[in-house]
Design an enzyme around this catalytic site. Structure first.
Site, mmCIF file in Angstrom:
data_model
loop_
_atom_site.group_PDB
_atom_site.id
_atom_site.type_symbol
_atom_site.label_atom_id
_atom_site.label_comp_id
_atom_site.label_asym_id
_atom_site.label_seq_id
_atom_site.Cartn_x
_atom_site.Cartn_y
_atom_site.Cartn_z
ATOM 1 N N GLU A 234 2.119 -0.764 5.218
ATOM 2 C CA GLU A 234 2.239 -1.619 4.021
ATOM 3 C C GLU A 234 2.510 -0.667 2.866
ATOM 4 O O GLU A 234 1.643 0.107 2.482
ATOM 5 C CB GLU A 234 0.942 -2.389 3.760
ATOM 6 C CG GLU A 234 0.529 -3.347 4.871
ATOM 7 C CD GLU A 234 1.344 -4.631 4.897
ATOM 8 O OE1 GLU A 234 2.306 -4.760 4.123
ATOM 9 O OE2 GLU A 234 1.013 -5.495 5.720
ATOM 10 N N CYS B 73 0.724 -3.684 -5.227
ATOM 11 C CA CYS B 73 1.993 -3.553 -4.503
ATOM 12 C C CYS B 73 2.836 -4.807 -4.657
ATOM 13 O O CYS B 73 4.050 -4.749 -4.520
ATOM 14 C CB CYS B 73 1.721 -3.279 -3.032
ATOM 15 S SG CYS B 73 0.608 -4.474 -2.311
ATOM 16 N N LYS C 63 -10.358 5.610 6.574
ATOM 17 C CA LYS C 63 -10.329 6.585 5.495
ATOM 18 C C LYS C 63 -9.985 5.891 4.178
ATOM 19 O O LYS C 63 -8.855 5.467 3.962
ATOM 20 C CB LYS C 63 -9.266 7.664 5.737
ATOM 21 C CG LYS C 63 -9.412 8.803 4.745
ATOM 22 C CD LYS C 63 -8.161 9.643 4.615
ATOM 23 C CE LYS C 63 -7.379 9.361 3.371
ATOM 24 N NZ LYS C 63 -8.080 9.543 2.094
ATOM 25 N N GLU D 32 8.989 2.058 -8.368
ATOM 26 C CA GLU D 32 7.683 1.409 -8.504
ATOM 27 C C GLU D 32 6.875 2.180 -9.541
ATOM 28 O O GLU D 32 6.664 3.383 -9.404
ATOM 29 C CB GLU D 32 6.965 1.429 -7.151
ATOM 30 C CG GLU D 32 5.621 0.737 -7.204
ATOM 31 C CD GLU D 32 4.917 0.741 -5.856
ATOM 32 O OE1 GLU D 32 4.807 1.809 -5.241
ATOM 33 O OE2 GLU D 32 4.460 -0.343 -5.441
HETATM 34 P P1 NAP Z 1 -0.734 7.211 -1.236
HETATM 35 O O1 NAP Z 1 -0.730 8.372 -2.106
HETATM 36 O O2 NAP Z 1 0.386 7.023 -0.279
HETATM 37 O O3 NAP Z 1 -2.133 7.260 -0.442
HETATM 38 C C1 NAP Z 1 -2.555 6.230 0.417
HETATM 39 C C2 NAP Z 1 -3.598 6.780 1.377
HETATM 40 O O4 NAP Z 1 -2.970 7.742 2.226
HETATM 41 C C3 NAP Z 1 -4.748 7.501 0.695
HETATM 42 O O5 NAP Z 1 -5.917 7.243 1.426
HETATM 43 C C4 NAP Z 1 -4.336 8.947 0.814
HETATM 44 O O6 NAP Z 1 -5.413 9.840 0.775
HETATM 45 C C5 NAP Z 1 -3.687 8.957 2.176
HETATM 46 N N1 NAP Z 1 -2.758 10.062 2.398
HETATM 47 C C6 NAP Z 1 -2.095 10.805 1.474
HETATM 48 N N2 NAP Z 1 -1.345 11.750 2.086
HETATM 49 C C7 NAP Z 1 -1.543 11.606 3.418
HETATM 50 C C8 NAP Z 1 -1.025 12.278 4.573
HETATM 51 N N3 NAP Z 1 -0.158 13.279 4.489
HETATM 52 N N4 NAP Z 1 -1.436 11.861 5.786
HETATM 53 C C9 NAP Z 1 -2.277 10.829 5.917
HETATM 54 N N5 NAP Z 1 -2.811 10.162 4.855
HETATM 55 C C10 NAP Z 1 -2.428 10.525 3.623
HETATM 56 O O7 NAP Z 1 -0.805 5.852 -2.035
HETATM 57 P P2 NAP Z 1 -1.750 5.529 -3.278
HETATM 58 O O8 NAP Z 1 -1.226 6.289 -4.429
HETATM 59 O O9 NAP Z 1 -3.163 5.693 -2.878
HETATM 60 O O10 NAP Z 1 -1.516 3.949 -3.423
HETATM 61 C C11 NAP Z 1 -0.480 3.391 -4.139
HETATM 62 C C12 NAP Z 1 0.656 2.948 -3.227
HETATM 63 O O11 NAP Z 1 0.201 2.044 -2.235
HETATM 64 C C13 NAP Z 1 1.746 2.211 -3.941
HETATM 65 O O12 NAP Z 1 3.001 2.672 -3.537
HETATM 66 C C14 NAP Z 1 1.550 0.783 -3.492
HETATM 67 O O13 NAP Z 1 2.694 -0.031 -3.564
HETATM 68 C C15 NAP Z 1 1.088 0.947 -2.119
HETATM 69 N N6 NAP Z 1 0.392 -0.258 -1.664
HETATM 70 C C16 NAP Z 1 1.002 -1.093 -0.753
HETATM 71 C C17 NAP Z 1 0.384 -2.255 -0.333
HETATM 72 C C18 NAP Z 1 1.018 -3.184 0.647
HETATM 73 O O14 NAP Z 1 0.305 -3.981 1.212
HETATM 74 N N7 NAP Z 1 2.324 -3.113 0.875
HETATM 75 C C19 NAP Z 1 -0.870 -2.571 -0.824
HETATM 76 C C20 NAP Z 1 -1.472 -1.712 -1.750
HETATM 77 C C21 NAP Z 1 -0.809 -0.555 -2.145
HETATM 78 P P3 NAP Z 1 -5.973 10.528 -0.577
HETATM 79 O O15 NAP Z 1 -5.402 9.780 -1.717
HETATM 80 O O16 NAP Z 1 -7.441 10.363 -0.447
HETATM 81 O O17 NAP Z 1 -5.569 11.949 -0.537
#
Ligand code: NAP
Ligand code: MG
Length: 453
Positions: free
Chosen positions: A230, A264, A155, A355
């Site tokens: 992650e 991240c 996804k 963050e």
């Molecule tokens: P996010 O809001 O947590 O979303 C990540 C993914 O999870 C998206 O595909 C989102 O779908 C999905 N999602 C949201 N709610 C969900 C639920 N209740 N159940 C299952 N899936 C769900 O994160 P983001 O805003 O996209 O990305 C930014 C974050 O990612 C930052 O905190 C960053 O630090 C972190 N990150 C971490 C790493 C690492 O390797 N540690 C790497 C990159 C990013 P939709 O958005 O399509 O609704």
């Protein structure tokens, strides 16, 4: 059929394409298809599975420029970064294509028989990807997952699905059988949530925010479903007085403002030894003002826009009342542009603890080595970080003392596909990439063969 989602180009704020929002019933049908495909994919001869993955890598490579341009359009990544990202998918596939013939078990000495362990695939792996690095983060999951004999439902983030959809097509073109690698577009609350609750999804690989990650982990507990997480970061770039200050200052912007800070691993806290603070800031200002924030499709571009209007507002909220030391530049016109910002922070400031995920860095002084380590570790996160010093002993001491999964000394590199990647504390659980990632996609089975009867 169900509704669609309009994908927007963040550089121009214009619509690009409509993408389906899959319903729970549609997701269930795709998971069922992946589960059926598992029955045959797991039996494909190791050498054949390896060859298919290498062919997939080659097809991705042939489409590098197309994939990169698609990411520039969908995510506002600079073209230079986007080419690297598509290349990273190729490299990860090639690296793990060496795995099928090398998924060794063990033969363990026992009396009256033969004891053997097998590394067996889990089944359908659910991979949930954020919007900040759509291609690499997907590949870190599906490369080793497929190599170990699992099938995948992937996804992408709803706002950045285009390269994942294209990778799904390229997999078929490369000969990966139907149903083995499935792209499932739609929202997190429907598609992502169903990956968590569906019993045929046997493992979750989630990259995203710490809050959503905690929810995934709670949900997975219900079926004792393994997770790789992650999550967020607030990494420190620690600059000692005995470092090459010119290089530390010249490179610091790229350690945090790459991908407009939507990384991240962004070194979003800069800790500078008090005795060189002013000298560092003078040079750092020149470097920040030199960052080329411009149309990401230009080869010269070093930073593009933020991903959405809403995210722009979120990042801007950290600037209200902040102590801004200086700013970089940004282009005029439509799109979700923000110039790099350098803030002077106190330890309890929101900008120093949360963050931000945008082009905002917080700088703070420290007195000595112990002080630097204490400040660096005073965070719920522990993903990445950099240490600048020319004292070898100090480099070793500080690298061992900072609670973080990925550190670099006198550089800002975090990711190599052949070395492990992942976070301490609330930055995550488990490791991706490198030689051990396959363990996260296999179960160990022990079998005793009685030779007495
Ligand atoms: P996010 O809001 O947590 O979303 C990540 C993914 O999870 C998206 O595909 C989102 O779908 C999905 N999602 C949201 N709610 C969900 C639920 N209740 N159940 C299952 N899936 C769900 O994160 P983001 O805003 O996209 O990305 C930014 C974050 O990612 C930052 O905190 C960053 O630090 C972190 N990150 C971490 C790493 C690492 O390797 N540690 C790497 C990159 C990013 P939709 O958005 O399509 O609704
Ligand atoms: Mg989100």
């Amino acid at each position: 059929m169900g509704s669609t989602f309009t994908v927007i180009n963040p550089s121009t704020a214009t619509a690009i394409r409509e993408v389906p929002r899959h319903s729970v019933e549609e997701v269930d049908a795709i998971i069922a298809k992946a589960a059926r495909a598992f029955e045959t994919w797991r039996t494909v001869a190791p050498g054949d599975r390896a060859r298919l993955l290498r062919r997939f890598a080659a097809v991705v490579d042939e489409h590098n420029e197309e994939l990169a341009r698609l990411e520039v359009e969908n995510s506002g990544h600079t073209i230079g970064n986007a080419r690297w990202e598509a290349g990273n998918v190729r490299d990860v596939l090639n690296y793990y294509s060496a795995a099928p013939e090398r998924l060794f078990g063990r033969q363990i000495p026992v009396a009256n028989g033969l004891d053997v362990t097998f590394k067996e695939p889990l089944g359908v792996i659910g991979i949930i990807v954020p919007w900040n690095f759509p291609m690499p983060i997907a590949g870190w999951g599906f490369g080793p997952a497929l190599a170990a004999g699992n099938t995948v439902v992937l996804k992408p983030a709803e706002i950045t699905p285009l390269t994942a959809l294209r990778l799904g097509e390229l997999a078929l073109e490369a000969g990966i059988p139907e149903g083995v690698f499935n792209i499932v577009t739609g929202s997190g609350s429907v598609v992502g949530e169903r990956f968590v609750t569906h019993p045929l999804v046997r493992k979750l690989v989630f990259t995203g925010s710490t809050d959503v990650g905690k929810g995934i982990m709670r949900g997975a507990a219900d079926q004792v479903k393994p997770v790789t997480l992650e999550l967020g970061g607030k990494s420190a770039n620690i600059i000692f007085a005995d470092s090459d200050l010119e290089r530390a200052a010249a490179t610091a912007p790229y350690g945090v403002f790459d991908n407009a800070g939507q990384d991240c691993c962004a070194r979003s806290r800069i800790l500078v030894q008090a005795s060189v603070f002013d000298r560092f800031m003078e040079r750092f200002e020149v470097a920040v003002k030199g960052v080329r924030v411009e149309d990401p499709s230009l080869d010269t571009s070093e930073m593009g826009p933020l991903i959405t209007r809403a995210h722009h507002e979120h990042v801007a909220s950290f600037l209200d009342g902040a102590n801004v030391a200086f700013r970089g530049v940004k282009p005029e016109g439509p799109g979700f542009w923000m110039e790099p910002h350098v803030l002077i922070a106190e330890s309890n400031d929101r900008c120093f603890t949360e963050e931000i995920f945008g082009p905002v860095v917080s700088v703070m002084r420290f007195e000595d080595e112990a002080d630097a380590i204490r400040i660096a570790n005073d965070s719920i996160y522990g993903l990445s970080g950099s240490i600048w010093t020319n004292d070898l002993g100090r480099a070793v001491r500080v690298a061992r003392a900072v609670e973080s999964g990925n550190l670099s000394v006198n550089s800002h590199s975090s990711v190599r596909y052949w070395t492990p990647f992942g976070g301490y504390k609330q930055s995550g659980l488990g490791r991706e990439l490198g030689p051990d990632a396959l363990d996260a996609f296999t179960e160990t089975k022990n079998v005793f063969f009685d030779t007495q009867h």
